[in-house]
Design a protein around this motif. Structure first.
Motif, PDB file in Angstrom:
ATOM      1  N   ILE A   1       0.860  -1.174   0.000  1.00  0.00           N
ATOM      2  CA  ILE A   1       0.000   0.000   0.000  1.00  0.00           C
ATOM      3  C   ILE A   1       0.900   1.228   0.000  1.00  0.00           C
ATOM      4  CG2 ILE A   1      -1.714   1.285   1.335  1.00  0.00           C
ATOM      5  CD1 ILE A   1      -2.822  -1.324   0.252  1.00  0.00           C
ATOM      6  N   LYS A   2       0.600   2.124  -0.909  1.00  0.00           N
ATOM      7  CA  LYS A   2       1.356   3.373  -0.950  1.00  0.00           C
ATOM      8  C   LYS A   2       0.424   4.517  -0.579  1.00  0.00           C
ATOM      9  CE  LYS A   2       4.446   1.861  -4.663  1.00  0.00           C
ATOM     10  NZ  LYS A   2       5.554   1.415  -3.825  1.00  0.00           N
ATOM     11  N   PHE A   3       0.808   5.270   0.435  1.00  0.00           N
ATOM     12  CA  PHE A   3      -0.008   6.429   0.813  1.00  0.00           C
ATOM     13  C   PHE A   3       0.887   7.532   1.340  1.00  0.00           C
ATOM     14  CE2 PHE A   3      -0.541   6.670   5.527  1.00  0.00           C
ATOM     15  CZ  PHE A   3       0.251   5.585   5.871  1.00  0.00           C
ATOM     16  N   LYS A   4       0.272   8.695   1.488  1.00  0.00           N
ATOM     17  CA  LYS A   4       1.077   9.838   1.900  1.00  0.00           C
ATOM     18  C   LYS A   4       0.744  10.217   3.329  1.00  0.00           C
ATOM     19  CE  LYS A   4       2.785  14.186   0.143  1.00  0.00           C
ATOM     20  NZ  LYS A   4       2.484  15.377  -0.627  1.00  0.00           N
ATOM     21  N   LEU A   5       1.798  10.361   4.124  1.00  0.00           N
ATOM     22  CA  LEU A   5       1.619  10.750   5.517  1.00  0.00           C
ATOM     23  C   LEU A   5       2.451  12.008   5.726  1.00  0.00           C
ATOM     24  CD1 LEU A   5       0.408   9.852   8.273  1.00  0.00           C
ATOM     25  CD2 LEU A   5       2.586   8.724   8.712  1.00  0.00           C
ATOM     26  N   ASP A   6       1.750  13.108   6.003  1.00  0.00           N
ATOM     27  CA  ASP A   6       2.407  14.419   6.032  1.00  0.00           C
ATOM     28  C   ASP A   6       3.191  14.606   4.734  1.00  0.00           C
ATOM     29  OD1 ASP A   6       1.204  14.944   8.412  1.00  0.00           O
ATOM     30  OD2 ASP A   6       2.892  14.315   9.632  1.00  0.00           O
TER      31      ASP A   6
ATOM     32  N   CYS B   1      -6.092  10.562  18.648  1.00  0.00           N
ATOM     33  CA  CYS B   1      -5.301  10.279  17.452  1.00  0.00           C
ATOM     34  C   CYS B   1      -5.985  10.771  16.187  1.00  0.00           C
ATOM     35  CB  CYS B   1      -5.004   8.785  17.365  1.00  0.00           C
ATOM     36  SG  CYS B   1      -6.462   7.780  17.048  1.00  0.00           S
ATOM     37  N   LEU B   2      -6.901  11.722  16.335  1.00  0.00           N
ATOM     38  CA  LEU B   2      -7.596  12.223  15.150  1.00  0.00           C
ATOM     39  C   LEU B   2      -6.602  12.839  14.164  1.00  0.00           C
ATOM     40  CD1 LEU B   2     -10.677  13.884  16.898  1.00  0.00           C
ATOM     41  CD2 LEU B   2     -10.739  11.881  15.402  1.00  0.00           C
ATOM     42  N   VAL B   3      -6.760  12.474  12.903  1.00  0.00           N
ATOM     43  CA  VAL B   3      -5.904  13.023  11.851  1.00  0.00           C
ATOM     44  C   VAL B   3      -6.783  13.489  10.683  1.00  0.00           C
ATOM     45  CG1 VAL B   3      -3.855  11.652  12.404  1.00  0.00           C
ATOM     46  CG2 VAL B   3      -5.581  10.709  10.853  1.00  0.00           C
ATOM     47  N   GLU B   4      -6.187  14.310   9.863  1.00  0.00           N
ATOM     48  CA  GLU B   4      -6.910  14.801   8.699  1.00  0.00           C
ATOM     49  C   GLU B   4      -6.674  13.862   7.527  1.00  0.00           C
ATOM     50  OE1 GLU B   4      -6.498  19.294   8.980  1.00  0.00           O
ATOM     51  OE2 GLU B   4      -6.631  18.976   6.810  1.00  0.00           O
TER      52      GLU B   4
ATOM     53  N   ASN C   1      -4.390   2.676  -0.699  1.00  0.00           N
ATOM     54  CA  ASN C   1      -3.611   3.302  -1.764  1.00  0.00           C
ATOM     55  C   ASN C   1      -4.095   4.712  -2.083  1.00  0.00           C
ATOM     56  OD1 ASN C   1      -1.427   1.717  -2.638  1.00  0.00           O
ATOM     57  ND2 ASN C   1      -2.869   0.230  -3.507  1.00  0.00           N
ATOM     58  N   GLY C   2      -3.154   5.619  -2.159  1.00  0.00           N
ATOM     59  CA  GLY C   2      -3.486   6.971  -2.590  1.00  0.00           C
ATOM     60  C   GLY C   2      -4.016   7.874  -1.499  1.00  0.00           C
ATOM     61  N   MET C   3      -4.165   7.311  -0.306  1.00  0.00           N
ATOM     62  CA  MET C   3      -4.688   8.100   0.802  1.00  0.00           C
ATOM     63  C   MET C   3      -3.682   9.205   1.155  1.00  0.00           C
ATOM     64  SD  MET C   3      -5.444   6.402   4.470  1.00  0.00           S
ATOM     65  CE  MET C   3      -7.153   6.035   4.639  1.00  0.00           C
ATOM     66  N   VAL C   4      -4.207  10.369   1.529  1.00  0.00           N
ATOM     67  CA  VAL C   4      -3.322  11.444   1.982  1.00  0.00           C
ATOM     68  C   VAL C   4      -3.721  11.809   3.409  1.00  0.00           C
ATOM     69  CG1 VAL C   4      -2.532  13.798   1.564  1.00  0.00           C
ATOM     70  CG2 VAL C   4      -3.065  12.296  -0.379  1.00  0.00           C
ATOM     71  N   VAL C   5      -2.819  11.568   4.332  1.00  0.00           N
ATOM     72  CA  VAL C   5      -3.111  11.788   5.754  1.00  0.00           C
ATOM     73  C   VAL C   5      -2.214  12.894   6.284  1.00  0.00           C
ATOM     74  CG1 VAL C   5      -3.177  10.701   8.033  1.00  0.00           C
ATOM     75  CG2 VAL C   5      -3.665   9.340   5.994  1.00  0.00           C
ATOM     76  N   ARG C   6      -2.802  13.758   7.083  1.00  0.00           N
ATOM     77  CA  ARG C   6      -1.988  14.815   7.693  1.00  0.00           C
ATOM     78  C   ARG C   6      -2.155  14.795   9.207  1.00  0.00           C
ATOM     79  NH1 ARG C   6      -4.203  17.396   3.237  1.00  0.00           N
ATOM     80  NH2 ARG C   6      -2.687  17.516   1.535  1.00  0.00           N
ATOM     81  N   THR C   7      -1.021  14.825   9.893  1.00  0.00           N
ATOM     82  CA  THR C   7      -1.062  14.747  11.361  1.00  0.00           C
ATOM     83  C   THR C   7      -0.681  16.064  11.995  1.00  0.00           C
ATOM     84  OG1 THR C   7       1.261  14.179  11.661  1.00  0.00           O
ATOM     85  CG2 THR C   7      -0.234  12.363  11.177  1.00  0.00           C
ATOM     86  N   ASN C   8      -0.388  17.022  11.153  1.00  0.00           N
ATOM     87  CA  ASN C   8       0.250  18.215  11.662  1.00  0.00           C
ATOM     88  C   ASN C   8      -0.423  19.481  11.157  1.00  0.00           C
ATOM     89  OD1 ASN C   8       2.101  19.491  13.163  1.00  0.00           O
ATOM     90  ND2 ASN C   8       3.819  19.248  11.735  1.00  0.00           N
TER      91      ASN C   8
ATOM     92  N   ALA D   1       2.572   5.739  11.253  1.00  0.00           N
ATOM     93  CA  ALA D   1       3.117   7.018  11.701  1.00  0.00           C
ATOM     94  C   ALA D   1       4.193   6.793  12.754  1.00  0.00           C
ATOM     95  CB  ALA D   1       2.000   7.893  12.260  1.00  0.00           C
ATOM     96  N   ARG D   2       3.901   5.929  13.698  1.00  0.00           N
ATOM     97  CA  ARG D   2       4.861   5.714  14.785  1.00  0.00           C
ATOM     98  C   ARG D   2       6.157   5.103  14.267  1.00  0.00           C
ATOM     99  NH1 ARG D   2       0.948   4.210  19.949  1.00  0.00           N
ATOM    100  NH2 ARG D   2       0.037   6.283  20.032  1.00  0.00           N
TER     101      ARG D   2
END
Lengths: 605, 767
Positions: B7-12, B53-56, B73-80, B28-29
């Motif tokens: 799975i490829k996704f974007k984290l920050d 742990c709510l994230v965008e 796949n393709g998810m974009v998650v932002r923690t910041n 993330a951890r």
């Protein structure tokens, strides 16, 4: 411990009712409480033993349900509703009156053990407000005199006539009404199978079994534009289509009859007067998705309704409308009721399943969704009473006819419970998209005493409130969403100018704080904090910064809680702060500028 | 597994590639991106309750909980983002609303997750002016106290008690803001008192009877070491203040036990400060033990041993070693016995047939050897590690109640079943709790061990008449035969013939290409090390038979002596020889044979000319002694220990005790004193480290990574079966290997001194 034979019989029936014994936990405790007056430690051990559970599990589960008592109550347990609809019509005054007359406070019992008193949340008698329950008996349209007489009669151990059917459900039909699911309201013995059969009963099922394939049944329901009447308005046919065709586990049809959204009292008359209509809808749903088992989860307070439904189920079994080979079609369907025990949260579908599985009614993490992993981990369809009650007519008279009754994408009719400050509180079946203003002014007869409208709760207390300028709009899911509110459960509460909106906000928050399951932080802490703050604010102890804080804390809950209960608490509060800020300002003077509601007949002595 | 998909996704700002099913919080951890949480706890059921742990997530209308969010796949998650920060801040504000801010006196102050998160993410002021909910604190047991207002309802305690421990002693009472954690009995707990709930609590809601209000976290030193009790070798971190152990836990999750410790591991360190602890050597004078200086005592020991040796020969002297002393100490004791005194009369209370397991391994030596699970490509290895257990596909448990006797083993088994759907098979003469988790279990009568195990191998059943046991064993055997990878755990009763049958079973499986690994389950912290270090009459360190001249020569060369060839007396024979007057001197280190062996009475022991005891207390044996030397406990010394699976770990000194000395020091000094008496060579090893270097050189299998040990890893030994060199020693005599069958609340001879454990209702000690 010794279990009386009548109770033992109930226990045995419950132990047979579910594929998992634990499901019998809450009903067993409630039925035993009816006999013993409360749930003793000994009883907990007995139930634990019979269900093969730890006493801790029994204990923690029962602790969740507000109807379960761990201490004895009076012979007559008087439960006065003070939720919004009742409050607007003198519920608090009834409560005060009873307190004074019985000389006991909330959750106390008289010295002679005859009476105990409890202030309770919405009991589903909104169109008969103010109302109370004595044990399981409903008494509605209370006045000072009537309350006084009732208590006197009870004291002499007579049982005064109950308010059945639900006040406001049977009335002269308004010309605008379209009677589909309520067509049997007021018909003598409408709960009996023969009466139902005379009025097109089980014709929808017959078509579903004999004329349609399961796929076609789902298609019909999709085309009818029937949307979930519980509040969320999700298209019913689409929901059914999510259930996998093949399943190693048995599938279930669940009816959510845990009606408890304040302002809503439509499922109660639907079940007490036309139980077969609901049951027919469930069998059709079973046929559509290939399920052969169903449960109707009825809120604990509606005990007499549950008994009516039980009798109807028995009748249906004896006449071949339930059980094996229904109507000679080869289709089997088993149906049973299940009693709740006092928990609004169990109206949330996944919490309801947990509850039905004999656990605390905590909602579940999704995905997976109930259509795939629901009751007992099996594919499950869960629909509201009103939704399922509409199914027979759709199958009988066709989706085109049904959808044509409503507005675009909002098929059919809906039961609107109009309560609060109107001349003719009642439950009216109107086409989807009917104008709200007309509903209040024409159908419900306008506001008493020539007072002006201040606010409307359009669909149960979890909806953002509308002010007097916002009510000229069609009552359907999409129009209400566009207006920044929700159609919700169809519980309209009309609020006139004599009402303190801070008090309304306070009372609404009391409800959600009481009903928060405690699972997630923002709802558990947020509702409790807001409840305390609104109490203080309403009684004149508010600070200017509290006004913004009330709105902010509500926004901090919004969209961040585990289940929609947090939103339900936040949305009305946010709307009240936003639309009636001046009323908050007025309270900064140190007291509430509004008078309490009048008890409709002046209180005695 | 065919799960090659990624799975490829974007984290920050990072593009991540993860395995399917990975939770965003874990991803993330792993990246070092902190996503805070209270309720999420690795290995326990998901809750999504604390909402920390709510994230965008791009295109999602609302914030999502990272703990339940599976990366796609393709998810974009932002923690910041500001929204995420705002959400965290508001959750903390909600939590603190009703939280009593009694941090200055709260046990958790300084190491509290709520404090830390508030510091990092919280607001700098309170907007809460309402009255807080208050209910008084309650004592649920001598060990567990609950302070409801501090509780943030993350339900970690409830889950660890249920899922981790399978005890289910905690639940939730009330509802909404009144929700509280409740114990399983009316106001009190009845459980295994493991204290998992206390340590897993992120705040100070659950506090321990041993630690509460004793000190502040920053006043202590933290010493990572190994638990002194059972043979499972859990890592524990001792919190020490002024040389006194105040607390034991494993919150740093070091070691294969993660955060697991049992009641003994957490609360039974109090034996170190028992009032009866010896702090001066004692010498019997006029029939009475009287205090003496270390110099007097050790000189007396050496001179009297020398005299007896001279008069009666080295075989009149016996050495009885310990299950709890370090490898280095055991090695020294064996060296003194064999090299200084010149006798093979050296043994200890054997609690598992480790030598038999080595023999089994040697028999299977056709296949490759070593720790398969932990060494690269070692699929042929026959020893499993403690860590292997937690994901072993199938586990066969024979003759041991792991829940009571081997708490970590039981924990690992439960974890394997819960998280890896592992299958457990139990063959035992007693009903045990784990039966409820087992795929299959068969009960046999005591004494039927060999018969029962003999039927496990397909060939073993052919000629047997159909008995009741057969009928029950058939499906059991067939299910086992279908398993391609089994870890076999066996207790003390599996020795001799029974072990030989187990060997048959293993041989057939190995021949069929089915992986089979073993762990022998002994009783105490260094039961394995005592055997490995050669505290056995017929084996040198590393199980080289004493009959093997090359092995004798090798050790003799290093130890500067010619080692005796004649096999020595085992523990039982030594005591018999004592009774018969043949054994004149017995040197006991950290053992209590007078109490623990039912075949020797104190009167027989009295026939000795010299009884020397090294111990912490005046045990039943020490009371009979002529000279008593006060020793330090395992928590007060440095060295290594080997767990029952054969993994070496460092032991580090936590506490200290004035007046007592480590067994290492005592034995080393003794060797010098003996040398002065012209008995043997002084042992030149000054420190345990130096001793371990010699062990690593001389003991087959012990050349483990020093770097690994120092960094806290458990290093599996790599036994060399060639050491037997064709010399097959006699089987251990009957009655020599036996388990004390300790429960969760006993620890052999230490039990009387573990006051907290004994005070527990569940320990069943009548006051």
């Amino acid at each position: 411990m010794e279990i009386p034979p009548v109770l033992e019989e109930k226990f045995q029936a419950l132990l047979q009712r579910y594929p998992v014994k634990r499901s019998a936990l809450v009903p067993m405790a409630l039925y035993a409480q009816d006999v013993f007056g409360f749930v003793s430690d000994e009883l907990i051990l007995e139930i634990a033993k019979r269900l093969g559970l730890s006493s801790l599990h029994v204990n923690e589960t029962l602790a969740y349900y507000s109807m379960i008592r761990r201490k004895p109550a009076g012979k007559y347990h008087v439960q006065v509703c003070t939720n919004v609809s009742c409050m607007l019509r003198g519920g608090n005054e009834v409560f005060d009156f009873v307190q004074k007359k019985l000389e006991i406070g909330n959750k106390q019992t008289t010295a002679d053990g005859m009476f105990s008193l409890e202030e309770v949340e919405c009991i589903g008698a909104c169109t008969g407000a103010p109302a109370m329950q004595v044990n399981y008996d409903f008494y509605e349209n209370l006045t000072g005199q009537r309350t006084d007489d009732l208590l006197d009669a009870l004291d002499k151990s007579s049982r005064p006539a109950r308010s059945v059917p639900t006040s406001g459900s049977v009335h002269e039909r308004h010309p605008a009404e379209v009677s589909v699911i309520s067509r049997l309201f007021g018909v003598p013995d409408s709960h009996k199978l023969d009466v139902y059969l005379q009025r097109d009963g089980y014709k929808g099922l017959e078509r579903a079994l004999k004329e349609f394939t399961p796929e076609q049944v789902i298609e019909e329901v999709k085309k009818s534009n029937l949307r979930g009447r519980g509040g969320a308005g999700f298209p019913t046919g689409v929901k059914w289509s999510f259930v996998p065709k093949e399943s190693a586990k048995p599938k279930y049809i669940l009816c959510n009859a845990d009606e408890s959204e304040p302002g809503t009292c439509k499922d109660r008359p639907l079940m007490e007067m036309v139980p077969h209509q609901l049951m027919e809808g469930m069998v059709i749903a079973g046929r559509a998705v290939g399920a052969h088992h169903g449960y109707i989860y009825i809120r604990g307070e509606y005990r007499y309704v549950l008994e009516i439904v039980d009798a109807a189920i028995e009748e249906a079994y004896s006449r071949g409308y339930l059980g094996k080979n229904i109507m000679g079609s080869g289709f089997d369907f088993d149906l049973a009721t299940h009693t709740g025990a006092g928990a609004y949260e169990c109206g949330e579908e996944s919490a309801l399943m947990e509850s039905l599985e004999g656990k605390r009614g905590y909602p579940r993490i999704r995905p997976p969704f109930p259509a795939v992993v629901g009751l007992y981990g099996s594919p499950t369809v869960i629909n509201n009473v009103e939704t399922l009650s509409a199914i027979p007519a759709i199958l009988h008279r066709g989706s085109e006819w049904y959808s044509g009754l409503g507005s675009p994408k909002n098929g059919g009719t809906r039961l609107f419970c109009i309560s609060g400050h109107v001349n003719r509180p009642g439950i009216y079946e109107l086409p989807m998209g009917f104008n709200l203003k007309r509903m209040i002014e024409e159908v419900a007869g306008g506001i008493p005493g020539g007072r002006k409208l201040k606010a409307v709760i359009p669909g149960g207390s979890s909806c953002p409130l509308l002010n007097a300028e916002e009510i000229d709009l069609p009552m359907d899911f999409d129009s209400l969403a566009k207006a920044g509110s929700m159609l919700g459960s169809g519980g309209l509460v009309v609020i006139d100018e004599s009402t303190c909106m801070v008090d309304v906000a306070r009372r609404i928050m009391h409800f959600y704080a009481h009903e928060s399951c405690g699972w997630c932080i923002p709802c558990r802490e947020g509702t409790d904090w807001l409840r305390k703050m609104l109490d203080r604010f309403h009684s004149g102890g508010g600070r200017r910064e509290d006004i913004a804080l009330i709105g902010e804390l509500s926004k901090n809950m919004l969209g961040r809680t585990f289940c929609p209960l947090g939103d339900a608490a936040a949305l009305p509060t946010i709307s009240i702060v936003k639309k009636w800020p001046h009323e908050f300002e007025e309270h900064l003077a140190g007291k509430c500028p509004y008078q309490p509601a009048e008890l409709l007949t002046p209180a005695l002595g | 597994m065919a799960e090659t998909a990624e799975i490829k996704f974007k984290l920050d700002d990072r593009q991540l590639t993860v395995r399917p099913g990975t939770l965003v919080i874990e991803a993330a951890r792993e990246q070092g991106i902190e996503v805070p949480s209270f309720c999420y706890y690795q290995g326990l059921a998901l809750q999504a309750a604390c909402r920390m742990c709510l994230v965008e997530v791009e295109k999602a209308p609302k914030l999502q909980t990272a703990c339940t969010l599976v990366a796609v796949n393709g998810m974009v998650v932002r923690t910041n983002t500001p929204q995420v920060h705002e959400a965290r801040k508001s959750m903390l504000e909600f939590l603190l609303a009703n939280h009593p801010l009694d941090c200055p006196v709260c046990d958790k102050g300084g190491e509290c997750e709520l404090q830390d998160m508030t510091f990092r993410y919280g607001a700098d002021r309170s907007r809460f002016v309402e009255e807080k909910l208050h209910v008084p604190e309650v004592k649920w047991s001598n060990i567990v106290y609950y302070d409801a207002p501090r509780c943030i309802l993350c339900f970690r305690c409830v889950r660890v008690c249920d899922e981790g421990m399978d005890v289910k002693a905690l639940g939730v009472g009330q509802r909404g803001a009144n929700s509280v954690i409740i114990p399983n009995r009316d106001g009190y707990l009845e459980c295994v008192e493991c204290g998992m709930c206390i340590d897993i609590c992120p705040v100070g809601a659950l506090t321990s009877g041993t630690y509460r209000y004793h000190t502040r976290p920053w006043e202590m030193q933290y010493v990572p070491t190994v638990c002194a009790h059972c043979s499972n070798g859990c890592k524990t971190t001792l919190s020490v203040r002024n040389h006194e152990i105040i607390r034991a836990n494993n919150r740093d999750l070091s070691g294969y036990n993660g955060d697991f410790l049992c009641a003994k591991g957490r609360f039974a360190f109090d034996f170190t400060r028992h009032p009866e602890r010896l702090n001066q050597p004692l010498i019997r004078l006029g029939g009475k033990l009287d205090t003496a200086s270390w110099e007097e005592a050790l000189q007396a020991v050496a001179s009297r041993l020398a005299a007896i040796r001279k008069q009666n020969g080295p075989e009149a002297i016996g050495f009885y070693g310990s299950n709890r002393t370090t490898n280095e100490e055991n090695y020294l004791l064996g060296r003194i016995a064999r090299a200084s005194i010149g006798t093979n009369n050296v043994d200890h209370h054997r609690t598992a047939d480790y030598a038999g397991l080595m023999q089994l391994a040697a028999d299977l030596a056709g296949s490759s050897s070593g720790h398969g699970g932990s060494t690269a490509g070692g699929s042929g290895g026959i020893f499993a590690t403690m860590r292997d257990l937690e994901s072993a596909p199938a586990i066969l448990l024979i003759g041991n109640d792991a829940t009571e006797q081997n708490p970590l083993v039981a924990w690992q088994i439960r974890t394997a079943i819960r998280n890896h759907r592992s299958r457990l098979y139990i063959l035992d003469s007693r009903e045990q709790k784990l039966n409820s988790k087992a795929q299959a279990s068969v009960l046999f009568a005591r004494g039927e061990e060999a018969a029962a195990i003999g039927k496990l191998a397909p060939s073993g059943t052919a000629n047997l008449a159909e008995t009741d046991l057969d009928r029950r064993l058939h499906p059991f055997r067939d299910a086992l035969a279908a398993e391609n990878d089994v870890v076999v755990l066996f207790g003390a009763a599996i020795q001799g013939a029974a072990l030989a049958r187990l060997s048959d079973f293993a041989r057939e499986r190995v021949a069929a290409g089915k992986r089979t690994r073993f762990i022998a389950l002994g009783d105490y912290a260094n039961s394995r090390g005592a055997a490995d270090m050669g505290l056995l009459p017929e084996w040198l360190p590393g199980y080289a038979p004493i009959a093997n001249p090359a092995a004798r020569e090798a050790f003799g060369k290093i130890w500067g002596a010619t080692l005796p060839e004649k096999p020595g007396l085992d523990s039982r024979a030594m005591l018999d020889a004592t009774a018969a007057g043949q054994l004149k001197a017995l040197y006991v280190v950290g053992a209590n044979p007078a109490k623990k062996t039912n075949f020797v009475g104190s009167k027989r022991m009295g026939k000795l000319d010299l009884l020397v005891v090294q111990d912490l207390y005046l045990s039943e044996t020490a009371r009979l002694a002529d000279i008593v030397l006060p020793a330090l406990s395992a928590f007060e010394k440095n060295g290594t220990m080997t767990n029952t699976a054969g993994e070496v770990q460092l032991v580090r000194q936590g506490g200290d005790f004035m007046g007592a000395r480590s067994d290492f020091d005592i034995l080393r000094i003794l060797s010098h004193q003996l040398a002065q008496q012209r008995v043997g060579q002084p042992i030149p090893l000054r420190t345990p480290d130096a001793a371990f270097e010699e062990i690593a050189r001389t003991v087959p299998g012990y050349a483990v990574s020093w770097a690994g040990l120092l960094s806290g890893t458990a290093e599996p030994i790599q036994p060399n079966f060639a050491a037997t060199n064709g010399h097959r020693p006699a089987e251990s005599a009957a009655g020599v290997i036996f388990s004390n069958n300790d429960s969760l609340f006993t620890s052999g001879s230490l039990t009387p001194y573990c006051r907290m454990i004994r005070s527990l209702r569940e320990a069943g000690v009548t006051p």
